[in-house]
Motif scaffolding. Structure first.
Motif, mmCIF file in Angstrom:
data_model
loop_
_atom_site.group_PDB
_atom_site.id
_atom_site.type_symbol
_atom_site.label_atom_id
_atom_site.label_comp_id
_atom_site.label_asym_id
_atom_site.label_seq_id
_atom_site.Cartn_x
_atom_site.Cartn_y
_atom_site.Cartn_z
ATOM 1 N N ASP A 1 8.250 4.753 16.350
ATOM 2 C CA ASP A 1 8.036 4.132 15.042
ATOM 3 C C ASP A 1 9.332 4.038 14.251
ATOM 4 O OD1 ASP A 1 7.501 7.123 14.910
ATOM 5 O OD2 ASP A 1 7.641 6.661 12.777
ATOM 6 N N GLY A 2 10.380 4.717 14.717
ATOM 7 C CA GLY A 2 11.693 4.586 14.106
ATOM 8 C C GLY A 2 12.291 3.203 14.266
ATOM 9 N N ALA A 3 11.700 2.353 15.103
ATOM 10 C CA ALA A 3 12.165 0.964 15.192
ATOM 11 C C ALA A 3 12.142 0.310 13.816
ATOM 12 C CB ALA A 3 11.285 0.172 16.164
ATOM 13 N N TYR A 4 11.268 0.809 12.916
ATOM 14 C CA TYR A 4 11.244 0.338 11.527
ATOM 15 C C TYR A 4 11.920 1.325 10.591
ATOM 16 C CZ TYR A 4 9.555 -0.938 6.893
ATOM 17 O OH TYR A 4 9.500 -1.263 5.562
ATOM 18 N N THR A 5 11.581 2.622 10.689
ATOM 19 C CA THR A 5 12.039 3.588 9.689
ATOM 20 C C THR A 5 13.442 4.127 9.949
ATOM 21 O OG1 THR A 5 10.964 5.379 10.905
ATOM 22 C CG2 THR A 5 9.687 4.320 9.142
ATOM 23 N N ASN A 6 13.825 4.297 11.222
ATOM 24 C CA ASN A 6 15.137 4.864 11.559
ATOM 25 C C ASN A 6 15.613 4.283 12.894
ATOM 26 O OD1 ASN A 6 17.449 6.517 11.510
ATOM 27 N ND2 ASN A 6 16.400 8.163 12.627
ATOM 28 N N PRO A 7 15.965 2.997 12.907
ATOM 29 C CA PRO A 7 16.302 2.358 14.191
ATOM 30 C C PRO A 7 17.491 2.991 14.896
ATOM 31 C CG PRO A 7 16.860 0.930 12.325
ATOM 32 C CD PRO A 7 16.048 2.048 11.786
ATOM 33 N N TYR B 1 0.815 -1.203 0.000
ATOM 34 C CA TYR B 1 0.000 0.000 0.000
ATOM 35 C C TYR B 1 0.853 1.258 0.000
ATOM 36 C CZ TYR B 1 -3.647 -3.333 0.801
ATOM 37 O OH TYR B 1 -4.495 -4.384 0.664
ATOM 38 N N ALA B 2 2.108 1.152 0.406
ATOM 39 C CA ALA B 2 3.063 2.252 0.272
ATOM 40 C C ALA B 2 4.422 1.616 0.220
ATOM 41 C CB ALA B 2 2.956 3.218 1.451
ATOM 42 N N GLY B 3 5.233 2.034 -0.738
ATOM 43 C CA GLY B 3 6.563 1.457 -0.836
ATOM 44 C C GLY B 3 6.783 0.791 -2.176
ATOM 45 N N GLY B 4 7.683 -0.211 -2.203
ATOM 46 C CA GLY B 4 8.049 -0.878 -3.435
ATOM 47 C C GLY B 4 7.096 -2.004 -3.784
ATOM 48 N N TYR B 5 7.520 -2.845 -4.743
ATOM 49 C CA TYR B 5 6.663 -3.918 -5.233
ATOM 50 C C TYR B 5 6.324 -4.916 -4.130
ATOM 51 C CZ TYR B 5 8.272 -2.104 -9.725
ATOM 52 O OH TYR B 5 8.562 -1.285 -10.778
ATOM 53 N N LEU B 6 7.292 -5.213 -3.262
ATOM 54 C CA LEU B 6 7.086 -6.204 -2.215
ATOM 55 C C LEU B 6 7.344 -5.636 -0.827
ATOM 56 C CD1 LEU B 6 8.513 -9.584 -3.588
ATOM 57 C CD2 LEU B 6 6.150 -9.011 -3.063
ATOM 58 N N THR B 7 7.260 -4.335 -0.671
ATOM 59 C CA THR B 7 7.587 -3.715 0.607
ATOM 60 C C THR B 7 6.479 -2.763 1.038
ATOM 61 O OG1 THR B 7 9.930 -3.787 0.008
ATOM 62 C CG2 THR B 7 9.318 -2.414 1.875
ATOM 63 N N ASN B 8 5.985 -2.933 2.257
ATOM 64 C CA ASN B 8 5.057 -1.987 2.857
ATOM 65 C C ASN B 8 5.827 -1.079 3.803
ATOM 66 O OD1 ASN B 8 2.967 -3.274 1.582
ATOM 67 N ND2 ASN B 8 2.196 -4.311 3.398
ATOM 68 N N THR B 9 5.904 0.200 3.493
ATOM 69 C CA THR B 9 6.576 1.132 4.392
ATOM 70 C C THR B 9 5.609 1.762 5.392
ATOM 71 O OG1 THR B 9 6.337 2.857 2.714
ATOM 72 C CG2 THR B 9 8.444 1.681 2.797
ATOM 73 N N ASN B 10 4.304 1.627 5.144
ATOM 74 C CA ASN B 10 3.333 2.210 6.076
ATOM 75 C C ASN B 10 3.130 1.253 7.257
ATOM 76 O OD1 ASN B 10 2.152 0.581 3.976
ATOM 77 N ND2 ASN B 10 0.135 1.101 4.782
ATOM 78 N N GLN B 11 4.024 1.354 8.222
ATOM 79 C CA GLN B 11 4.007 0.451 9.362
ATOM 80 C C GLN B 11 3.410 1.078 10.620
ATOM 81 O OE1 GLN B 11 5.153 -2.997 9.457
ATOM 82 N NE2 GLN B 11 4.714 -2.524 7.321
ATOM 83 N N SER B 12 2.897 2.297 10.520
ATOM 84 C CA SER B 12 2.345 2.943 11.706
ATOM 85 C C SER B 12 1.410 4.069 11.302
ATOM 86 C CB SER B 12 3.470 3.503 12.581
ATOM 87 O OG SER B 12 4.116 4.574 11.914
ATOM 88 N N ALA B 13 0.565 4.469 12.262
ATOM 89 C CA ALA B 13 -0.281 5.644 12.044
ATOM 90 C C ALA B 13 0.571 6.898 11.954
ATOM 91 C CB ALA B 13 -1.299 5.757 13.177
#
Length: 513
Positions: free
Chosen positions: A46-52, A19-31
């Motif tokens: 939420d940086g645990a995924y986007t900017n750990p 729903y957001a991101g590449g062909y096999l990647t969802n970057t929308n992992q949080s509100a």
């Protein structure tokens, strides 16, 4: 026809879509992402995924976040192909619209971090790819195109036909569950007037793929003599009738051969031999026709597939975060996840071995380079920006499809946040996604369109320990037009216009212990 059916099914492996991101990647992992997609330099949980690496600045103790998203996506293929005008349900109209829906009513994610001194341990769980199902209740152009030319083929074979119909259905769902763990180390932090700091993250994500595909193409029919006739049993009946004629002609040929062998009258012998040859030729012709009819019966027979796929792979992750004054810069690199998915097939009457039980298919998740920045313009106003690059051209896809891409996927994000009051933050953001698609890459069930997305929402600090997020995110896609001189292998020209829509709502709750 069978190969086209399976090509469509196989396309689900890269299409039950992100729903957001590449062909096999969802970057929308949080509100938090939904209200502002420029999260690549955040130092919130939420940086645990986007900017750990940014978790170095989150603060001592335990931190927990749970998010829930509801996503709805539609897909539309508007096809113009002259033989579609013979569809019994739209006679005279060569343009047909195929509608599909992809829904994901429950997309959860969980983030946990614990900081002690210079070390921060973190964990993220989410549906990092796929996350929904796609359904085409009336099939697809690649199903219908080879069916639509049947009336013309029958008429050319002196079997008058002027319309066709078929029952078509395709459904698939895809989930890639990601469990990410890692440790962030804070090299230094200066909290003085010229505050600055540097941190590094090392981690990995375990990805588990769980897919299910089912579909059918059945009751392929043509209108002959004013009546709709199901073709497979019709051709089978014609084959049996011709085989009967071939058998009769063969018996007659054998009888005349015996008579020729039994007579000593040369003139009569020649006559019997000529009759035997004539019946033998008729038998061969009838037998050839029977084989042709049997082949047509097989090609127009009902097809069904019911297949599960499982697979897993690991992606190492490294990250850096640097703070200087009011500027924070985050960077993350995810290595490619090399993953094969194995078929667990219960029904496969398509005759294509690629979906046979036990067969493995490449389903790599591409490497990602993500770089972002966050700048505090005023004490209560922040600006963010970021860039994602998905290395799709190096990630193995079924049939080597990645080789047809013109370039890797690039994504640009910008956003802003304003603390209206101490407990309320309003935010909004923009994301632009540029895929490297080509006509060879795009297909009915695996099409991606360049897009831009807008998100907005709010963050409310309920108490000192509890914080809530709520957001809405929608995507506007650019239609992709694909013209072909050999439309779905029919040898005739045709055009497909691919369209999509996407809307996501999400809420999240954070607890700092």
């Amino acid at each position: 026809m069978r190969k086209l059916f399976l090509a469509a099914v196989a396309a689900f492996a890269v299409s039950a879509s992100s729903y957001a991101g590449g062909y096999l990647t969802n970057t929308n992992q949080s509100a938090s992402f939904l209200r502002n997609p420029a999260r690549l330099a955040t130092f919130e949980l939420d940086g645990a995924y986007t900017n750990p690496a940014g978790l170095a600045w989150i603060g001592e103790g335990w931190h927990f976040m749970f998010n829930w998203q509801n996503a709805a996506q539609t897909r539309k293929i508007t096809s113009t192909f002259a033989p579609f005008a013979q569809n019994v349900n739209q006679l005279g109209n060569p343009t047909k619209t195929f509608n599909g829906e992809a829904s994901a009513p429950f997309i959860p994610s969980l983030d946990v971090a614990y900081q002690k001194g210079k070390f921060t341990a973190s964990m993220h769980f989410g549906i990092t790819g796929g996350g929904g199902k796609a359904t085409f209740n009336e099939g697809l152009p690649m199903f219908e195109a080879p069916v639509s030319v049947i009336p013309n083929m029958l008429s050319a074979a002196s079997i008058p036909a002027d319309a066709y119909s078929a029952e078509m259905y395709m459904n698939g769902r895809q989930y890639i569950y990601g469990v990410q763990v890692g440790v962030t180390y804070k090299f230094f932090e200066n909290k003085g007037a010229a505050k600055h700091g540097l941190s590094m993250h090392l981690g990995a994500r375990m990805n588990f793929a769980s897919n299910h595909y089912e579909g059918y193409l059945k009751n392929i029919s043509a209108r002959m003599g004013g009546n709709m006739v199901v073709l497979s049993p019709f051709f089978s009946s014609q084959s049996s009738e011709l085989m009967g004629k071939a058998e009769q002609a063969t018996n007659a040929s054998q009888q005349y051969t015996l008579l020729a062998d039994a007579t000593t009258d040369e003139a009569l012998k020649a006559q019997y031999q000529a009759m035997a040859a004539q019946y033998a030729a008729g038998a061969a012709q009838a037998q050839a026709g029977a084989q042709t009819m049997a082949g047509l019966s097989q090609k127009t027979a009902d097809m069904e597939l019911d297949c599960d796929q499982k697979g897993w792979g690991i992606a190492p992750i490294i990250g850096l975060d640097y703070r200087v004054g009011n500027l924070n810069i985050g960077a993350r690199y995810e290595f490619q996840t090399n993953m094969n998915i194995e078929n667990k097939t219960t029904v496969n009457t398509t005759g294509v071995e690629s979906f046979a039980h036990g067969v493995n298919t490449p389903n790599d998740i591409p490497g990602i380079l993500a770089i972002g920045a966050q700048y505090q313009v005023l004490p209560k106003w922040r600006l963010m920006a970021g860039w994602n690059c998905y290395f799709d051209k190096k990630a193995g896809m079924s049939g080597g499809k990645q080789k047809t891409l013109t370039h890797n996927t690039h994504e640009i994000t910008v956003g802003t946040e304003v603390d209206v009051v101490d407990r309320l933050t309003l935010s909004g953001g923009f994301q632009n996604t540029d895929y490297g698609t080509s006509d060879a890459f795009q297909s009915d069930l695996s099409f991606n369109c360049d897009s831009y997305s807008l998100g907005f929402g709010l963050k409310v600090k309920i108490t000192k320990k509890w914080t809530a997020n709520a957001a809405y995110f929608w995507t506007t896609y650019k239609d992709y037009t694909k013209a072909s001189d050999n439309y779905n292998g029919t040898g005739l020209p045709g055009v497909d216009v691919y369209s999509r829509t996407n809307k996501v709502f999400g809420v999240g709750i954070t607890y700092d212990l």
